[in-house]
Design a protein around this motif. Structure first.
Motif, PDB file in Angstrom:
ATOM      1  N   UNK A  51       0.866  -1.194   0.000  1.00  0.00           N
ATOM      2  CA  UNK A  51       0.000   0.000   0.000  1.00  0.00           C
ATOM      3  C   UNK A  51       0.901   1.242   0.000  1.00  0.00           C
ATOM      4  N   UNK A  52       0.435   2.302  -0.674  1.00  0.00           N
ATOM      5  CA  UNK A  52       1.115   3.606  -0.582  1.00  0.00           C
ATOM      6  C   UNK A  52       0.135   4.623   0.006  1.00  0.00           C
ATOM      7  N   UNK A  53       0.589   5.331   1.039  1.00  0.00           N
ATOM      8  CA  UNK A  53      -0.187   6.470   1.552  1.00  0.00           C
ATOM      9  C   UNK A  53       0.400   7.691   0.830  1.00  0.00           C
ATOM     10  N   UNK A  54      -0.413   8.426   0.115  1.00  0.00           N
ATOM     11  CA  UNK A  54       0.128   9.563  -0.649  1.00  0.00           C
ATOM     12  C   UNK A  54      -0.434  10.873  -0.103  1.00  0.00           C
ATOM     13  N   UNK A  55       0.449  11.627   0.533  1.00  0.00           N
ATOM     14  CA  UNK A  55       0.093  12.949   1.052  1.00  0.00           C
ATOM     15  C   UNK A  55       0.259  13.924  -0.108  1.00  0.00           C
ATOM     16  N   UNK A  56      -0.798  14.605  -0.469  1.00  0.00           N
ATOM     17  CA  UNK A  56      -0.759  15.453  -1.661  1.00  0.00           C
ATOM     18  C   UNK A  56      -1.712  16.620  -1.461  1.00  0.00           C
ATOM     19  N   UNK A  57      -1.693  17.556  -2.428  1.00  0.00           N
ATOM     20  CA  UNK A  57      -2.721  18.589  -2.361  1.00  0.00           C
ATOM     21  C   UNK A  57      -3.550  18.640  -3.620  1.00  0.00           C
ATOM     22  N   UNK A  58      -4.825  18.878  -3.373  1.00  0.00           N
ATOM     23  CA  UNK A  58      -5.797  19.070  -4.437  1.00  0.00           C
ATOM     24  C   UNK A  58      -5.707  20.528  -4.898  1.00  0.00           C
ATOM     25  N   UNK A  59      -5.832  20.742  -6.220  1.00  0.00           N
ATOM     26  CA  UNK A  59      -5.745  22.108  -6.768  1.00  0.00           C
ATOM     27  C   UNK A  59      -7.122  22.510  -7.279  1.00  0.00           C
ATOM     28  N   UNK A  60      -8.089  22.652  -6.373  1.00  0.00           N
ATOM     29  CA  UNK A  60      -9.458  23.049  -6.721  1.00  0.00           C
ATOM     30  C   UNK A  60     -10.078  22.083  -7.737  1.00  0.00           C
ATOM     31  N   UNK A  61      -9.753  20.779  -7.612  1.00  0.00           N
ATOM     32  CA  UNK A  61     -10.349  19.759  -8.475  1.00  0.00           C
ATOM     33  C   UNK A  61     -11.457  19.025  -7.715  1.00  0.00           C
ATOM     34  N   UNK A  62     -11.108  18.420  -6.586  1.00  0.00           N
ATOM     35  CA  UNK A  62     -12.114  17.737  -5.762  1.00  0.00           C
ATOM     36  C   UNK A  62     -12.769  18.724  -4.803  1.00  0.00           C
ATOM     37  N   UNK A  63     -12.000  19.702  -4.363  1.00  0.00           N
ATOM     38  CA  UNK A  63     -12.506  20.726  -3.435  1.00  0.00           C
ATOM     39  C   UNK A  63     -12.443  22.074  -4.136  1.00  0.00           C
ATOM     40  N   UNK A  64     -12.922  23.111  -3.453  1.00  0.00           N
ATOM     41  CA  UNK A  64     -12.841  24.452  -4.029  1.00  0.00           C
ATOM     42  C   UNK A  64     -12.762  25.430  -2.869  1.00  0.00           C
ATOM     43  N   UNK A  65     -12.697  26.718  -3.185  1.00  0.00           N
ATOM     44  CA  UNK A  65     -12.666  27.679  -2.084  1.00  0.00           C
ATOM     45  C   UNK A  65     -13.982  27.654  -1.299  1.00  0.00           C
ATOM     46  N   UNK A  66     -15.024  27.044  -1.874  1.00  0.00           N
ATOM     47  CA  UNK A  66     -16.300  26.961  -1.137  1.00  0.00           C
ATOM     48  C   UNK A  66     -16.201  25.975   0.021  1.00  0.00           C
ATOM     49  N   UNK A  67     -15.386  24.956  -0.154  1.00  0.00           N
ATOM     50  CA  UNK A  67     -15.273  23.942   0.894  1.00  0.00           C
ATOM     51  C   UNK A  67     -13.901  23.297   0.802  1.00  0.00           C
ATOM     52  N   UNK A  68     -13.081  23.520   1.815  1.00  0.00           N
ATOM     53  CA  UNK A  68     -11.716  22.998   1.713  1.00  0.00           C
ATOM     54  C   UNK A  68     -11.237  22.465   3.064  1.00  0.00           C
ATOM     55  N   UNK A  69     -11.201  21.128   3.194  1.00  0.00           N
ATOM     56  CA  UNK A  69     -10.749  20.544   4.458  1.00  0.00           C
ATOM     57  C   UNK A  69      -9.239  20.707   4.633  1.00  0.00           C
ATOM     58  N   UNK A  70      -8.800  20.836   5.873  1.00  0.00           N
ATOM     59  CA  UNK A  70      -7.351  20.948   6.132  1.00  0.00           C
ATOM     60  C   UNK A  70      -6.662  19.613   5.843  1.00  0.00           C
ATOM     61  N   UNK A  71      -7.228  18.534   6.369  1.00  0.00           N
ATOM     62  CA  UNK A  71      -6.693  17.193   6.100  1.00  0.00           C
ATOM     63  C   UNK A  71      -7.868  16.298   5.705  1.00  0.00           C
ATOM     64  N   UNK A  72      -7.810  15.682   4.527  1.00  0.00           N
ATOM     65  CA  UNK A  72      -8.916  14.822   4.077  1.00  0.00           C
ATOM     66  C   UNK A  72      -8.368  13.457   3.669  1.00  0.00           C
ATOM     67  N   UNK A  73      -8.861  12.409   4.309  1.00  0.00           N
ATOM     68  CA  UNK A  73      -8.359  11.056   4.049  1.00  0.00           C
ATOM     69  C   UNK A  73      -9.306  10.316   3.107  1.00  0.00           C
ATOM     70  N   UNK A  74      -8.756   9.759   2.048  1.00  0.00           N
ATOM     71  CA  UNK A  74      -9.556   9.012   1.070  1.00  0.00           C
ATOM     72  C   UNK A  74      -9.797   7.588   1.549  1.00  0.00           C
ATOM     73  N   UNK A  75     -11.051   7.312   1.908  1.00  0.00           N
ATOM     74  CA  UNK A  75     -11.394   5.972   2.409  1.00  0.00           C
ATOM     75  C   UNK A  75     -12.173   5.158   1.366  1.00  0.00           C
ATOM     76  N   UNK A  76     -12.297   5.692   0.151  1.00  0.00           N
ATOM     77  CA  UNK A  76     -13.086   5.022  -0.892  1.00  0.00           C
ATOM     78  C   UNK A  76     -12.333   3.819  -1.465  1.00  0.00           C
ATOM     79  N   UNK A  77     -13.068   3.018  -2.254  1.00  0.00           N
ATOM     80  CA  UNK A  77     -12.446   1.855  -2.913  1.00  0.00           C
ATOM     81  C   UNK A  77     -11.698   2.284  -4.160  1.00  0.00           C
ATOM     82  N   UNK A  78     -12.089   3.432  -4.745  1.00  0.00           N
ATOM     83  CA  UNK A  78     -11.340   3.918  -5.911  1.00  0.00           C
ATOM     84  C   UNK A  78     -11.447   5.425  -6.056  1.00  0.00           C
ATOM     85  N   UNK A  79     -10.446   5.987  -6.747  1.00  0.00           N
ATOM     86  CA  UNK A  79     -10.342   7.437  -6.910  1.00  0.00           C
ATOM     87  C   UNK A  79     -10.071   7.737  -8.382  1.00  0.00           C
ATOM     88  N   UNK A  80     -11.077   8.207  -9.124  1.00  0.00           N
ATOM     89  CA  UNK A  80     -10.854   8.480 -10.547  1.00  0.00           C
ATOM     90  C   UNK A  80     -10.009   9.735 -10.748  1.00  0.00           C
TER      91      UNK A  80
END
Ligand code: DHB
Ligand code: FE
Length: 316
Positions: A51-80
């Motif tokens: 497994x790889x844990x990848x600490x990264x930042x989203x560039x207003x793709x999944x989030x936006x200035x309307x809603x932006x978590x400080x730390x968000x963990x992906x618990x889904x089965x897949x990430x397109x």
């Protein structure tokens, strides 16, 4: 039990992804960058993380200035892959590891780090470019070599988390991983940076002295880095240089003393200084170990000697 065997730092410049997707890797400008990751890809193939844990930042793709978590963990089965304006990158959907991710969420949140849990999330160049640099090119119809747990960090809207907070979160992630019962070999990525500024009067700013100092301290003296205030990153490494705090989550998840397996630095890619490092834990189950089948009687001293020998081979 699961173990973090190594940490990987890597820049995420989107133009690197575009060069790969558009067949430009042999052009001298891009070859200079891709060739710096050849040894790392060999190391990754040999290490074969589960497994790889990848600490990264989203560039207003999944989030936006309307809603932006400080730390968000992906618990889904897949990430397109996200559409960043030119359609999604032609890379495979990233497979998650919901069981380990939920375990990390529980452990870390009960340790008082208030993560946002994402059960549906698209991922942008912040994650897929470092994946390509370390895993190589993978056709859209293919499969990435291991499942990934994304950890998105807000470094795009003020206030980002402090370096110290990031480092402490890394420690909590390590504790979480080590309390997972399954025998998994885990690597953790810290991504983004190094120095860069992509807009405003200082666009194009690169500070190689700062970057080298950061890599040196990341390897040998991370306690120095965790005290750096945001304003110093901004002043010295440019507005987007703040992405470097994400590398401290990776470093916090490692042993205090690590072996620097490999380092690469080149300037520039697009507006950005490209930095890369691989740091291996020395402890039991570390990346230096060839396989779990090694005799248990080998002493810590022998293991450290073997680790140093591998580091020297890679550097050679
Ligand atoms: C560039 C760098 C980044 O980190 C990013 O997210 C977007 C663009 C660049 O150098 O072009
Ligand atoms: Fe970025």
């Amino acid at each position: 039990m699961a173990r973090i065997v190594a940490g990987i730092g890597s820049s995420h410049v989107p133009a690197i992804g575009a060069a790969l997707d558009n067949g430009k890797t042999e052009e001298p400008y891009w070859k200079r960058i891709f060739s710096g990751f050849e040894k790392s890809q060999a190391w990754m193939r040999e290490t074969k993380p589960d497994v790889a844990i990848i600490v990264y930042n989203d560039h207003a793709s999944a989030f936006s200035v309307e809603m932006i978590p400080t730390f968000a963990l992906g618990c889904a089965a897949e990430f397109p892959p996200a559409d960043e304006g030119w359609g999604p990158r032609p890379v495979p959907v990233v497979q998650g590891h919901p069981a380990l991710a939920s375990h990390i969420a529980q452990s870390v949140i009960l340790d008082e780090f208030d993560l946002t849990i994402c059960n549906k999330m698209e991922v942008d160049h912040g994650m897929t470019v470092p994946m390509n640099l370390l895993f190589g090119k993978v056709e859209k119809s293919g499969q990435w070599p291991c499942p990934v747990i994304p950890l998105a960090v807000n470094v795009v809207m003020y206030p980002p988390p402090t370096g110290h907070r990031c480092y402490m979160l890394g420690r909590a992630i390590r504790k979480a991983v080590e309390s997972y019962p399954e025998d998994l070999k885990v690597v953790i990525f810290g991504t983004g940076g190094l120095s860069h500024q992509i807009s405003g009067p200082r666009a194009g700013l690169i500070n190689s002295k700062w970057d080298t100092n950061f890599l040196d301290n990341l390897s040998k003296n991370p306690q120095k880095l965790i005290k750096i205030p945001h304003i110093d990153y901004m002043r010295e490494a440019g507005a987007e240089g703040i992405e470097m705090v994400m590398w401290l989550i990776m470093r916090g998840a490692l042993d205090d003393k690590v072996d620097e397996v490999y380092r690469f630095y080149t300037v520039p890619a697009s507006n950005t200084a490209v930095g890369h490092i691989i740091l291996a834990n020395r402890g039991r189950g570390g990346a230096a170990r060839k396989s779990r089948a090694k005799p248990k009687r080998s002493s810590g001293k022998l293991k450290r000697a073997a680790a140093r020998a591998r580091v020297d081979r890679l550097r050679g």
